[in-house]
Design a protein around this motif. Structure first.
Motif, mmCIF file in Angstrom:
data_model
loop_
_atom_site.group_PDB
_atom_site.id
_atom_site.type_symbol
_atom_site.label_atom_id
_atom_site.label_comp_id
_atom_site.label_asym_id
_atom_site.label_seq_id
_atom_site.Cartn_x
_atom_site.Cartn_y
_atom_site.Cartn_z
ATOM 1 N N GLY A 102 0.642 -1.295 0.017
ATOM 2 C CA GLY A 102 0.212 -0.153 0.092
ATOM 3 C C GLY A 102 0.666 1.227 0.026
ATOM 4 N N ILE A 103 1.768 1.200 0.731
ATOM 5 C CA ILE A 103 2.786 2.445 0.721
ATOM 6 C C ILE A 103 3.686 2.674 -0.811
ATOM 7 C CG2 ILE A 103 4.819 1.648 1.870
ATOM 8 C CD1 ILE A 103 3.046 4.906 2.705
ATOM 9 N N ARG A 104 3.996 1.599 -1.122
ATOM 10 C CA ARG A 104 4.673 1.507 -2.275
ATOM 11 C C ARG A 104 3.831 2.303 -3.625
ATOM 12 N NH1 ARG A 104 7.862 -3.416 -5.237
ATOM 13 N NH2 ARG A 104 8.696 -2.251 -7.088
ATOM 14 N N THR A 105 2.718 2.134 -3.686
ATOM 15 C CA THR A 105 1.936 2.867 -4.620
ATOM 16 C C THR A 105 2.153 4.493 -4.783
ATOM 17 O OG1 THR A 105 0.321 1.334 -4.519
ATOM 18 C CG2 THR A 105 -0.320 3.256 -5.795
ATOM 19 N N PRO A 106 2.065 5.145 -3.757
ATOM 20 C CA PRO A 106 2.262 6.616 -3.755
ATOM 21 C C PRO A 106 3.758 6.849 -3.841
ATOM 22 C CG PRO A 106 1.756 5.872 -1.506
ATOM 23 C CD PRO A 106 1.504 4.750 -2.471
ATOM 24 N N PHE A 107 4.559 6.008 -3.101
ATOM 25 C CA PHE A 107 6.144 6.306 -3.421
ATOM 26 C C PHE A 107 6.509 6.333 -4.958
ATOM 27 C CE2 PHE A 107 7.741 5.492 1.088
ATOM 28 C CZ PHE A 107 6.861 6.458 1.677
ATOM 29 N N SER A 108 6.251 5.174 -5.398
ATOM 30 C CA SER A 108 6.305 4.902 -6.924
ATOM 31 C C SER A 108 5.544 6.120 -7.712
ATOM 32 C CB SER A 108 5.824 3.705 -7.284
ATOM 33 O OG SER A 108 6.276 2.500 -6.857
ATOM 34 N N GLU A 109 4.321 6.377 -7.503
ATOM 35 C CA GLU A 109 3.666 7.634 -8.362
ATOM 36 C C GLU A 109 4.588 8.785 -8.112
ATOM 37 O OE1 GLU A 109 -0.273 7.585 -6.737
ATOM 38 O OE2 GLU A 109 -0.985 5.616 -8.044
ATOM 39 N N LEU A 110 5.307 8.883 -6.990
ATOM 40 C CA LEU A 110 5.974 10.215 -6.660
ATOM 41 C C LEU A 110 7.417 10.245 -7.435
ATOM 42 C CD1 LEU A 110 5.212 11.145 -3.045
ATOM 43 C CD2 LEU A 110 4.481 12.491 -4.923
ATOM 44 N N GLY A 111 7.714 9.047 -8.034
ATOM 45 C CA GLY A 111 8.888 8.790 -8.767
ATOM 46 C C GLY A 111 10.028 8.143 -7.965
ATOM 47 N N GLY A 112 9.694 7.460 -6.827
ATOM 48 C CA GLY A 112 10.315 6.484 -6.300
ATOM 49 C C GLY A 112 10.606 5.228 -7.001
ATOM 50 N N SER A 113 11.592 4.486 -6.534
ATOM 51 C CA SER A 113 11.926 3.165 -7.047
ATOM 52 C C SER A 113 12.417 2.249 -5.853
ATOM 53 C CB SER A 113 13.206 3.292 -7.796
ATOM 54 O OG SER A 113 13.730 1.983 -8.310
ATOM 55 N N CYS A 114 11.653 1.232 -5.707
ATOM 56 C CA CYS A 114 11.793 0.295 -4.277
ATOM 57 C C CYS A 114 12.852 -0.614 -5.012
ATOM 58 C CB CYS A 114 10.356 -0.594 -4.241
ATOM 59 S SG CYS A 114 10.701 -1.734 -2.667
ATOM 60 N N VAL A 115 13.651 -0.621 -4.042
ATOM 61 C CA VAL A 115 15.052 -1.508 -4.124
ATOM 62 C C VAL A 115 14.861 -2.729 -3.180
ATOM 63 C CG1 VAL A 115 16.600 0.359 -5.011
ATOM 64 C CG2 VAL A 115 16.546 -0.162 -2.283
ATOM 65 N N PHE A 116 14.040 -2.722 -2.322
ATOM 66 C CA PHE A 116 13.901 -4.085 -1.580
ATOM 67 C C PHE A 116 12.585 -3.918 -0.827
ATOM 68 C CE2 PHE A 116 14.117 -6.317 2.800
ATOM 69 C CZ PHE A 116 14.731 -7.235 2.314
ATOM 70 N N SER A 117 12.043 -5.224 -0.679
ATOM 71 C CA SER A 117 10.773 -5.325 -0.217
ATOM 72 C C SER A 117 10.943 -6.623 0.935
ATOM 73 C CB SER A 117 9.652 -5.714 -1.144
ATOM 74 O OG SER A 117 9.490 -4.640 -2.105
ATOM 75 N N SER A 118 10.280 -6.602 2.103
ATOM 76 C CA SER A 118 10.184 -7.769 3.015
ATOM 77 C C SER A 118 8.951 -7.752 3.640
ATOM 78 C CB SER A 118 11.425 -7.508 4.091
ATOM 79 O OG SER A 118 10.926 -6.657 5.014
ATOM 80 N N GLU A 119 8.260 -8.982 3.885
ATOM 81 C CA GLU A 119 7.339 -9.097 4.636
ATOM 82 C C GLU A 119 7.304 -10.529 4.875
ATOM 83 O OE1 GLU A 119 3.825 -9.185 6.684
ATOM 84 O OE2 GLU A 119 4.332 -7.497 5.815
ATOM 85 N N ILE A 120 6.621 -10.831 6.326
ATOM 86 C CA ILE A 120 6.947 -12.138 6.976
ATOM 87 C C ILE A 120 5.487 -12.877 6.844
ATOM 88 C CG2 ILE A 120 5.935 -11.466 9.381
ATOM 89 C CD1 ILE A 120 8.229 -12.956 10.344
ATOM 90 N N ASP A 121 4.390 -12.166 6.663
ATOM 91 C CA ASP A 121 3.151 -12.958 6.461
ATOM 92 C C ASP A 121 3.024 -13.658 4.942
ATOM 93 O OD1 ASP A 121 0.427 -13.453 7.523
ATOM 94 O OD2 ASP A 121 0.223 -12.607 5.501
ATOM 95 N N LYS A 122 2.736 -14.856 4.837
ATOM 96 C CA LYS A 122 2.678 -15.588 3.583
ATOM 97 C C LYS A 122 1.627 -15.006 2.714
ATOM 98 C CE LYS A 122 0.684 -19.688 5.069
ATOM 99 N NZ LYS A 122 0.826 -21.250 5.037
ATOM 100 N N PHE A 123 0.491 -14.747 3.270
ATOM 101 C CA PHE A 123 -0.556 -14.571 2.471
ATOM 102 C C PHE A 123 -0.369 -12.995 1.872
ATOM 103 C CE2 PHE A 123 -2.294 -17.737 5.290
ATOM 104 C CZ PHE A 123 -2.509 -18.702 4.621
#
Length: 64
Positions: free
Chosen positions: A14-35
């Motif tokens: 959810g937070i990646r969407t606005p960051f990407s729309e503002l010109g950001g580039s995600c270089v790493f993502s992590s999440e512990i919940d499998k779903f």
């Protein structure tokens, strides 16, 4: 504006969407919940790290 960010405790991305729309580039993502990881992968077409979740020193980013 161009910037790089990491998406820790990513959930479904959810937070990646606005960051990407503002010109950001995600270089790493992590999440512990499998779903949440499955949904994140469907939303962003990429794998989410879980193995290195508790050790940020081991993180491999996609910085280019």
């Amino acid at each position: 504006m161009s910037f790089k960010f990491i998406d820790l405790f990513a959930g479904v991305g959810g937070i990646r969407t606005p960051f990407s729309e503002l010109g950001g580039s995600c270089v790493f993502s992590s999440e512990i919940d499998k779903f949440a990881r499955k949904t994140y992968q469907a939303n962003w077409d990429e794998e989410v790290e879980v193995d290195n979740f508790f050790s940020i020193k081991k993180i491999k980013t996609r910085i280019k």
